[in-house]
Design a protein around this motif. Structure first.
Motif, short mmCIF file in Angstrom:
data_model
loop_
_atom_site.label_atom_id
_atom_site.label_comp_id
_atom_site.label_asym_id
_atom_site.label_seq_id
_atom_site.Cartn_x
_atom_site.Cartn_y
_atom_site.Cartn_z
N ARG A 121 47.06 53.49 27.83
CA ARG A 121 47.04 52.86 29.16
C ARG A 121 46.50 53.82 30.22
NH1 ARG A 121 46.33 48.08 30.13
NH2 ARG A 121 47.86 47.72 31.77
N ILE A 122 46.75 55.11 30.06
CA ILE A 122 46.15 56.07 30.99
C ILE A 122 44.63 56.03 30.89
CG2 ILE A 122 45.84 58.54 31.41
CD1 ILE A 122 48.81 58.90 30.69
N LEU A 123 44.12 55.99 29.67
CA LEU A 123 42.67 55.92 29.49
C LEU A 123 42.11 54.61 30.05
CD1 LEU A 123 42.54 57.45 25.92
CD2 LEU A 123 41.35 58.36 27.92
N GLN A 124 42.82 53.51 29.88
CA GLN A 124 42.36 52.25 30.45
C GLN A 124 42.37 52.30 31.97
OE1 GLN A 124 44.79 49.20 28.48
NE2 GLN A 124 43.05 48.72 27.17
N GLY A 125 43.36 52.96 32.55
CA GLY A 125 43.38 53.13 34.00
C GLY A 125 42.17 53.92 34.48
N ILE A 126 41.80 54.96 33.74
CA ILE A 126 40.62 55.74 34.09
C ILE A 126 39.36 54.87 34.00
CG2 ILE A 126 39.15 57.65 33.33
CD1 ILE A 126 41.73 59.08 32.45
N ALA A 127 39.28 54.02 32.98
CA ALA A 127 38.12 53.15 32.81
C ALA A 127 37.94 52.21 33.99
CB ALA A 127 38.24 52.37 31.50
N VAL A 128 39.03 51.55 34.38
CA VAL A 128 38.94 50.59 35.49
C VAL A 128 38.73 51.31 36.82
CG1 VAL A 128 40.19 48.81 36.76
CG2 VAL A 128 40.27 48.85 34.28
N GLY A 129 39.37 52.47 36.99
CA GLY A 129 39.16 53.22 38.22
C GLY A 129 37.72 53.67 38.36
N ALA A 130 37.10 54.08 37.26
CA ALA A 130 35.71 54.53 37.33
C ALA A 130 34.74 53.39 37.53
CB ALA A 130 35.37 55.30 36.05
N CYS A 131 35.03 52.22 36.97
CA CYS A 131 34.05 51.13 37.04
C CYS A 131 34.18 50.27 38.30
CB CYS A 131 34.16 50.24 35.80
SG CYS A 131 35.49 49.02 35.83
N SER A 132 35.35 50.19 38.90
CA SER A 132 35.57 49.21 39.96
C SER A 132 34.67 49.44 41.17
CB SER A 132 37.04 49.22 40.39
OG SER A 132 37.87 48.77 39.34
N ALA A 133 34.78 50.61 41.80
CA ALA A 133 33.99 50.89 42.99
C ALA A 133 32.52 51.10 42.64
CB ALA A 133 34.54 52.11 43.72
N ALA A 134 32.24 51.91 41.61
CA ALA A 134 30.86 52.19 41.25
C ALA A 134 30.15 50.93 40.77
CB ALA A 134 30.81 53.26 40.16
N GLY A 135 30.84 50.10 39.98
CA GLY A 135 30.23 48.87 39.48
C GLY A 135 29.96 47.87 40.59
N THR A 136 30.89 47.71 41.51
CA THR A 136 30.70 46.78 42.62
C THR A 136 29.58 47.27 43.53
OG1 THR A 136 33.03 46.15 42.53
CG2 THR A 136 31.81 45.59 44.53
N ALA A 137 29.55 48.58 43.80
CA ALA A 137 28.46 49.14 44.61
C ALA A 137 27.11 48.92 43.91
CB ALA A 137 28.69 50.62 44.85
N ALA A 138 27.09 49.06 42.58
CA ALA A 138 25.85 48.83 41.84
C ALA A 138 25.42 47.37 41.93
CB ALA A 138 26.05 49.24 40.37
N LEU A 139 26.36 46.45 41.89
CA LEU A 139 26.02 45.04 42.06
C LEU A 139 25.40 44.79 43.43
CD1 LEU A 139 29.10 43.22 40.47
CD2 LEU A 139 26.77 43.25 39.59
#
Length: 424
Positions: A121-139
């Protein structure tokens, strides 16, 4: 009496001063897929906690702690990688997100004790934390036609779709196929492969800024968008708090009411909420995002009142009606907030998109995590019924506060009717 007419030229948007290349539409769709599939993986454990409890024998308090470490990893990752993506580009950060999601799935599939669940779950938290802002900004940067409204809607719909599909996918596989705590993660890892291809095609420096400054810094919200940011983010956080009830307490509550152990029963409630959220987001074309947030908050107040009634009368059809109301309310409040923030970024802060969105998602995920942990503790020490009552009443009150603040500020003219931020 004479009348004078004053001609004004519209202030030039910062985006007009910064030429941006026209990226192929495949980049936009690929980024949306990465966001959605990572959220699918993150939400799969919701349907599997019953299996884990039976296998490892941990208590509801431990389950709450497992959720807490996920949120504890997610928030600092957002703080780090959101602003970092403004400096080094979106692709390197999204690659980290995919790697963390894949390794997290492998750890959870290999789980031999409760400690493995914490690590996964820690690794999944890192995954979502890394993708949320960067992914939305990329969109926002790759949307065809440079339409921030479409990009914001794609970001929120991808997030909600992943949250809807995760529990249903894992619950279906675990209930009807062998290896219930392994096969869902194996299939998820395979589903990450198109995301790898999408990121490989993404320009490596897309979103990166040549502006000087520290490589690592805390998220910041520029003054020009601060008022809009706060008014838009508060209802979004409240919306996720309401959804948190259906992701944390309601699955156990439903199984208790019905006296069944089928993994799809509890997962179904969370999936219905998020599916209705996606439908609401895709149906709000042309709706003023401020009005959307106000309608969404009102629906969530009604939904929380309905939860209290269901706890008294134990009526399953009524619970599904309540889930629909909460889901539609969540979709309108979350998408409306994201649209307001995305438009403000495109108009006033294009070079700080990752930073502003990191702050947005930090507050949003705190809206999910803190109440869910509180609900788990209440359920453990006061019982399910008391936890549901207290959580629902508190959430309804906060929804009313957010609704009042947005109505007052709208009368003050803080934003234009189309959701764009005013200068200054």
């Amino acid at each position: 009496m004479s009348t004078s007419v004053r001609l004004q030229t519209a202030p030039q948007s910062p985006t007009a001063l910064v030429p941006r290349p026209r990226w192929p539409a495949r980049h936009f769709h690929g980024i949306g897929y990465v966001l959605a599939i990572l959220l699918v993986g993150t939400n799969m454990p919701t349907a599997l906690y019953g299996v884990y409890r039976a296998e490892f024998g941990f208590s509801p308090v431990t389950q709450t702690a497992i959720f807490a470490v996920y949120a504890a990893a997610l928030v600092p990752t957002l703080f780090l990688f959101g602003p970092l993506s403004d400096r080094i580009g979106r692709r390197p950060v999204l690659v980290v997100a995919l790697l963390a999601g894949a390794v997290g799935a492998i750890v959870l599939a290999s789980a031999g004790s409760t400690a493995w669940l914490f690590a996964g779950r820690i690794l999944q938290g890192i995954a979502v934390g890394a993708c949320s802002a960067a992914g939305t900004a990329a969109l926002l940067e790759h949307v065809p036609g440079r339409n921030p409204v479409r990009a914001s809607r794609a970001a929120t719909a991808s997030t909600a779709l992943g949250a809807a599909l995760g529990p249903m996918f894992a619950g279906t596989v675990a209930e009807y196929l062998p290896y219930p705590t392994v096969l869902p993660y194996v299939l998820f890892t395979v589903a990450l492969l198109p995301g790898v291809v999408a990121l490989a095609l993404l320009p490596p420096r897309a979103g990166g800024s040549s502006v000087g400054g520290r490589l690592i810094e805390l998220p910041r919200v520029p003054r020009a968008v601060r008022t809009v940011f706060l008014l838009a983010t508060f209802p979004s956080a409240v919306a996720w708090a309401a959804v948190g009830l259906f992701q944390s307490v309601v699955p156990s509550w439903m199984s208790e009411m019905l006296g069944v152990s089928n993994l799809l029963v509890g997962a179904g409630a969370a999936a219905i909420v998020m599916s209705c959220s996606v439908v609401a987001q895709l149906s709000m074309r042309g709706l003023d995002p401020i009005v959307a947030q106000r309608i969404g908050l009102a629906l969530m107040v009604a939904g929380m009142a309905g939860v209290v009634v269901v706890d008294r009368v134990r009526n399953l059809p009524l619970l599904f009606v309540v889930a629909i109301a909460v889901g539609v309310g969540h979709g309108l409040a979350f998408a409306g907030g994201m649209q307001r923030v995305g438009t403000a970024i495109a108009t006033h802060a294009p070079h700080a998109g990752g930073s502003v969105l990191a702050a947005f998602f930090t507050l949003t995920y705190l809206g999910t995590g803190v109440p869910a942990v509180a609900a788990g503790l209440l359920m453990t020490y006061q019982g399910t019924s008391a936890a549901i009552m207290e959580f629902a009443v508190a959430t309804a009150l906060v929804c009313l506060i957010a609704l009042a603040l947005n109505m007052i500020r709208r009368r003050d003219g803080a934003e234009k009717p189309d959701g764009g931020a005013r200068e200054g």
